[in-house]
Design a protein around this motif. Structure first.
Motif, PDB file in Angstrom:
ATOM      1  N   UNK A  39       0.728  -1.245  -0.061  1.00 19.88           N
ATOM      2  CA  UNK A  39      -0.021   0.019  -0.073  1.00 19.88           C
ATOM      3  C   UNK A  39       0.997   1.355   0.097  1.00 19.88           C
ATOM      4  N   UNK A  40       2.145   1.070   0.153  1.00 21.16           N
ATOM      5  CA  UNK A  40       3.113   2.376   0.371  1.00 21.16           C
ATOM      6  C   UNK A  40       3.075   3.359  -0.770  1.00 21.16           C
ATOM      7  N   UNK A  41       3.364   2.700  -2.022  1.00 24.38           N
ATOM      8  CA  UNK A  41       3.717   3.582  -3.284  1.00 24.38           C
ATOM      9  C   UNK A  41       2.360   4.061  -3.555  1.00 24.38           C
ATOM     10  N   UNK A  55      -4.326  20.621  -1.723  1.00 23.56           N
ATOM     11  CA  UNK A  55      -5.134  20.128  -0.482  1.00 23.56           C
ATOM     12  C   UNK A  55      -4.399  19.608   0.742  1.00 23.56           C
ATOM     13  N   UNK A  56      -3.712  20.542   1.532  1.00 23.56           N
ATOM     14  CA  UNK A  56      -2.805  20.370   2.584  1.00 23.56           C
ATOM     15  C   UNK A  56      -3.424  19.316   3.769  1.00 23.56           C
ATOM     16  N   UNK A  57      -4.589  19.714   4.175  1.00 28.46           N
ATOM     17  CA  UNK A  57      -5.317  18.780   5.208  1.00 28.46           C
ATOM     18  C   UNK A  57      -5.610  17.448   4.448  1.00 28.46           C
ATOM     19  N   UNK A  58      -5.880  17.325   3.223  1.00 31.83           N
ATOM     20  CA  UNK A  58      -6.242  15.797   2.778  1.00 31.83           C
ATOM     21  C   UNK A  58      -4.998  15.400   2.945  1.00 31.83           C
ATOM     22  N   UNK A  59      -3.840  15.730   2.556  1.00 33.48           N
ATOM     23  CA  UNK A  59      -2.707  15.165   2.352  1.00 33.48           C
ATOM     24  C   UNK A  59      -2.121  14.718   3.596  1.00 33.48           C
ATOM     25  N   UNK A  60      -2.278  15.311   4.751  1.00 34.62           N
ATOM     26  CA  UNK A  60      -2.013  14.859   6.330  1.00 34.62           C
ATOM     27  C   UNK A  60      -2.843  13.747   6.630  1.00 34.62           C
ATOM     28  N   UNK A  61      -4.035  13.862   5.989  1.00 37.81           N
ATOM     29  CA  UNK A  61      -5.293  12.635   6.440  1.00 37.81           C
ATOM     30  C   UNK A  61      -4.515  11.345   5.788  1.00 37.81           C
ATOM     31  N   UNK A  62      -3.988  11.541   4.630  1.00 42.38           N
ATOM     32  CA  UNK A  62      -3.350  10.335   3.774  1.00 42.38           C
ATOM     33  C   UNK A  62      -2.118   9.992   4.592  1.00 42.38           C
ATOM     34  N   UNK A  63      -1.504  11.002   5.226  1.00 40.32           N
ATOM     35  CA  UNK A  63      -0.185  10.617   5.992  1.00 40.32           C
ATOM     36  C   UNK A  63      -0.851   9.568   7.143  1.00 40.32           C
ATOM     37  N   UNK A  64      -1.818   9.802   7.955  1.00 46.37           N
ATOM     38  CA  UNK A  64      -2.382   9.344   9.130  1.00 46.37           C
ATOM     39  C   UNK A  64      -2.610   7.944   8.451  1.00 46.37           C
ATOM     40  N   UNK A  65      -3.246   7.707   7.358  1.00 47.65           N
ATOM     41  CA  UNK A  65      -3.801   6.555   6.915  1.00 47.65           C
ATOM     42  C   UNK A  65      -2.487   5.489   6.401  1.00 47.65           C
ATOM     43  N   UNK A  66      -1.475   6.127   6.084  1.00 42.72           N
ATOM     44  CA  UNK A  66      -0.272   5.243   5.803  1.00 42.72           C
ATOM     45  C   UNK A  66       0.171   4.694   7.163  1.00 42.72           C
ATOM     46  N   UNK A  68      -1.497   3.754   9.624  1.00 39.58           N
ATOM     47  CA  UNK A  68      -2.779   2.953  10.179  1.00 39.58           C
ATOM     48  C   UNK A  68      -2.504   1.734   9.469  1.00 39.58           C
ATOM     49  N   UNK A  69      -2.069   2.039   8.351  1.00 42.91           N
ATOM     50  CA  UNK A  69      -2.135   0.495   7.334  1.00 42.91           C
ATOM     51  C   UNK A  69      -0.677   0.111   7.280  1.00 42.91           C
ATOM     52  N   UNK A  70       0.235   0.490   8.273  1.00 42.47           N
ATOM     53  CA  UNK A  70       1.483  -0.024   8.538  1.00 42.47           C
ATOM     54  C   UNK A  70       2.502   0.080   7.318  1.00 42.47           C
TER      55      UNK A  70
END
Length: 834
Positions: A39-41, A55-66, A68-70
């Motif tokens: 899932x990393x790439x 979309x800076x805030x959306x990018x930070x949400x994706x950072x959290x998701x990364x 969470x998904x190890x």
């Protein structure tokens, strides 16, 4: 269950220590990076696209998701995020990334094995340290063999009010997965149960399983953790199967594998590699072949671990010691790396009859420019030892010195064993002394070498040295010492070891009990051996075979055969050695039909292909019974060519043996004795001259007796003993007394061309008579006299000792090279049939 209070313990779990984290720098080999999360790439690309459109805030949400998904972000991702925060002048979000980047650097240096730099970054963060920082530091110490620092860091974190997450728990439990800190791990286990992370996270459960197994060998508690886990994945199942297999619970490992498949999980290469090991241990070749076929269908046969496990299984499970199947597995592998080569070489050595082929494979590996590792060298040195070929062994070791692995302990230990098996104990001791770091295996190798080469005194001296080093003593050490005591009949020393074993808690150890049975039996106390056998809770084929062999050697054929039938009733499958003991028992008392019945049942009922030793037993049985024609017909009907052992068994000695083994001094001696007994002295002189020209030396006859832990040795005509005058005075008294009782010296047993009167004097200088006389002088009336001889007891000595037992009222036990003779009141247990 001991529990841990939150958020910080009232008292520290460990002795007070400096609170400053200052672990010493260690040279640690960096561990290989695990494969990236798939899932990393995609997630990283999504984050970059979001930043591209602002979309800076959306990018930070994706950072959290990364996270969470190890699939943790790399430094490039953080760099892009920081630049975007500056570009969009969102400094608040940028400040959040500061600690995140530092946490990532801690993990980076940890994976590179640089715990010191990681610590400096961690301490430099000050109040910016968050739960991720603490978890990363605990994990860094745990992964770099700094277990105590990991535990202290975890405790510091608790005192500062941080609540551990699953990553932090997994890391500190990993630090407790050793014998030193397993007790801390049990306390943390209570903490985990209380906080609910056992039910919530698979990784925590896996670390707990490993902690119980590696820390204290507690497989029961490990399985309880596994059983409580509501969610299990393939990794969890494979881990539990592996730990069952490693701790000797092979049947449980296979049952768990079947449960896993019923639960819908598809095994991978690690699972198959783990389950093939218990198949090997239990000898389940049919199941192993089924797994092999599935491995082929799944395309896993080319995997290194699976391939090596298959080679090992076919090597150890082949009923007839055949290496054909494992060679096929090896040949079908697409590439032969050092692991494959080492696996097949080791398998050939373990097969017991392919040591020359193992050395040839080693040479072939080298010629193919595959460089051996320390395991390769260790295995091929063992092959050289099995062949008693120190010349080849020294060449192999020289090559190991050239390439470097010679400094590894297992190579040095194998060199010691190679020299010991070749009878070169001085070289074995030199190899032991030059070892840079000696471990228990090193000590066991040299102790076992001394014991097998009849140097038990040196073995016992080393035993005391092991105790002084604090290395610890294993069951193998004790078994070697018991073998050493048995080899010279030193029952006093054997009893001392037995006492230490009882104090050390080894009473129920199967290997030790088997060694005790053998020791007492070989030292002449068959009833003590039987007592050890009866007290055993768990018996294997070695236990039964040792007891059957003991009864057979002591002349108790009926008890030996009764024991064999009891063994079959328990469902224990006999092996080749068991049948040698059974056939020997029949031979010792002339039970022809019984012996033939057991010989025929070997293959029909148990699939055991008769070896040369079994054929020799049958020839001995027929020859002793005077059925020489039948014995010759039996030899002619053998499916393999009879070797020197078979001919020697039938004929005592003949020129046929000399043709097969021209360097065997035993054949010359037997042939010489045959001519001497017939008065053919010219032929005797001719044979002895041939021996001299061939540099063949006859083993000197020697008898010995152990008194108060000291072994007294006697050769023919012995005069060097301090009590020699008393001994010969006693012999003169005994000679007069037993002659009055009817003893007539049998001068046919004096195989020298001398006068009759001299022959009679010579008979009373035989080593066994001298040892008996000394025993009568030195031992109390109530105890049996136990004599040991390295050669077969002579017929005249056997007769004389029977008379001596009547004249003195003493029980005399004689162990010669062939069997035991229990002599009491003029009667011998062998019934004059040996």
């Amino acid at each position: 269950m001991i529990t841990l209070s939150l958020p910080s313990p009232a008292q520290p779990l460990l002795p007070s220590s400096s609170k400053t984290l200052n672990p010493s720098r260690q040279n640690i080999i960096p561990s290989s990076h695990s494969l990236k999360n798939p899932n990393f790439e995609p997630l990283k690309n999504r984050l970059i696209r979001q930043l591209d459109v602002g979309h800076l805030h959306h990018a930070f949400s994706t950072l959290d998701l990364m996270t969470q998904q190890n699939a943790p972000p790399d430094l490039t991702t953080y760099s892009i995020l920081l630049k975007s925060c500056i570009r969009f002048r969102n400094f608040q979000l940028g400040k959040l990334l500061d600690s995140v980047v530092l946490n990532t650097l801690i993990s980076l240096y940890s994976k590179c094995g640089d715990a010191e730099t990681a610590r400096l970054i961690f301490e430099g963060m000050g109040n910016k340290r968050d739960l991720v920082s603490w978890s990363a530091m605990v994990s860094c110490f745990a992964n770099n063999s700094l277990e105590l620092q990991a535990i202290w860091t975890f405790l510091d974190m608790l005192e500062l009010g941080f609540y551990p997450n699953e990553y932090c728990f997994a890391a500190v439990i990993r630090a407790c997965s050793n014998s030193n800190y397993a007790w801390v791990g049990e306390i943390i286990y209570g903490f985990v149960v209380k906080t609910g992370y056992l039910e919530a996270d698979v990784c925590v459960g896996c670390e707990l399983i490993d902690m119980f197994v590696k820390g204290s060998g507690d497989l029961g508690s490990a399985y309880k953790v596994f059983d409580k886990m509501p969610e299990r994945n393939l990794v969890t199942w494979t881990l539990m199967i592996t730990r069952f297999a490693q701790l000797g619970c092979a049947r449980d490992a296979i049952d768990l594998f079947l449960d896993m498949e019923l639960s819908g999980y598809v095994p991978d290469r690690f699972t198959y590699s783990s389950v093939l090991s218990p198949c090997t241990e239990l000898g389940l070749l049919a199941l192993g072949k089924q797994l092999h076929s599935r491995v082929i269908r799944l395309g896993l046969a080319s995997d290194v671990c699976v391939g090596c496990s298959l080679v090992d299984m076919y090597a150890k499970c082949a009923a007839d010691g055949s290496v054909d199947d494992l060679r096929k597995v090896f040949e079908r592998m697409p590439e032969h790396n050092v692991m494959y080569w080492t696996a097949i070489i080791t398998a050939y050595v373990q097969s017991g009859e392919c040591d020359k082929e193992a050395i040839e494979l080693f040479c072939k590996m080298i010629s193919g420019h595959i460089w051996p590792n320390h395991f390769s060298f260790s295995s091929v040195l063992k092959a050289c030892g099995n062949l008693s070929d120190p010349y080849s062994g020294e060449q192999v070791y020289s090559y190991a010195v050239k390439l470097g692995p010679a400094s590894v302990n297992c190579v040095g230990n194998s060199l010691i064993s190679m020299y010991a098996r070749s009878g070169r104990m001085e070289d074995a001791r030199k190899a032991f002394d030059i070892l840079f770091e000696k471990n228990l295996v090193s000590y066991n190798a040299i102790v076992d070498g001394y014991a097998k080469n009849l140097k038990s005194e040196e073995a016992f001296l080393l035993f005391n040295e092991i105790a002084d080093t604090g290395i610890g003593i294993s069951a193998f050490t004790f078994a070697s010492l018991l073998s050493g005591a048995a080899s010279i009949g030193a029952m006093g020393k054997g009893e001392q070891i037995h006492g230490r074993l009882l104090k050390g808690g080894y009473k129920s150890n199967q290997c030790i009990c088997n060694a005790l049975i053998s020791m007492y039996s070989r030292c002449g106390n068959i009833e003590a051996a039987f007592q050890v056998f009866n007290e055993m809770e768990d018996r294997n084929v070695i236990s039964w075979t040792s007891m059957i062999t003991g009864f057979a050697k002591h002349g108790f054929a009926t008890r030996a055969l009764e024991m064999f039938h009891q063994m079959l009733e328990t469902g224990t499958k006999p092996n080749e050695i068991t049948y040698v003991a059974v056939l020997s028992a029949c031979s010792h008392v002339g039970m022809i039909s019984e012996g033939q019945k057991h010989f025929n049942s070997m293959y029909k009922e148990h699939g055991i292909v008769p070896r040369m030793e079994h054929y020799a037993c049958m020839v001995d049985l027929l020859g002793r019974s005077g059925l020489l024609v039948e014995a010759m017909e039996f030899i002619n009907s053998m499916p393999l060519m009879a070797d020197a052992l078979v001919w020697r068994t039938l004929l005592g000695a003949c020129r046929m043996i000399l043709e097969q083994e021209p360097d065997d001094p035993a054949a010359y001696i037997l042939l010489s004795n045959l001519h001497a007994s017939a008065g053919q002295w010219k032929d005797v002189v001719k044979i002895r001259k041939s021996m001299k020209e061939c540099n063949l030396i006859k083993e000197a006859g020697c008898s010995w007796i152990e008194v108060e832990n000291r072994v007294h040795r006697f050769h023919v005509g012995e005069t060097s003993h301090p009590q020699a005058w008393q001994i010969y005075q006693k012999l003169d008294q005994l000679a007069s007394k037993i002659k009055e009782m009817g003893y007539i010296p049998d001068t046919d047993f004096v195989l020298h061309d001398i006068e009759e009167e001299q022959k009679e004097q010579f008979l009373f200088q035989h080593s066994e008579k001298i040892a008996v006389a000394f025993g009568l002088i030195i031992t109390s009336q109530s105890k049996p006299i136990r004599i040991f001889k390295n050669l077969r007891v002579c017929g005249d000595c056997h007769t004389a000792i029977k008379y001596i037992s009547m004249a003195t009222g003493r029980e005399i036990v004689v162990r010669d090279s062939n069997r035991f003779h229990h002599i009491k009141n003029g009667v011998c247990s062998c019934n004059d049939y040996w």
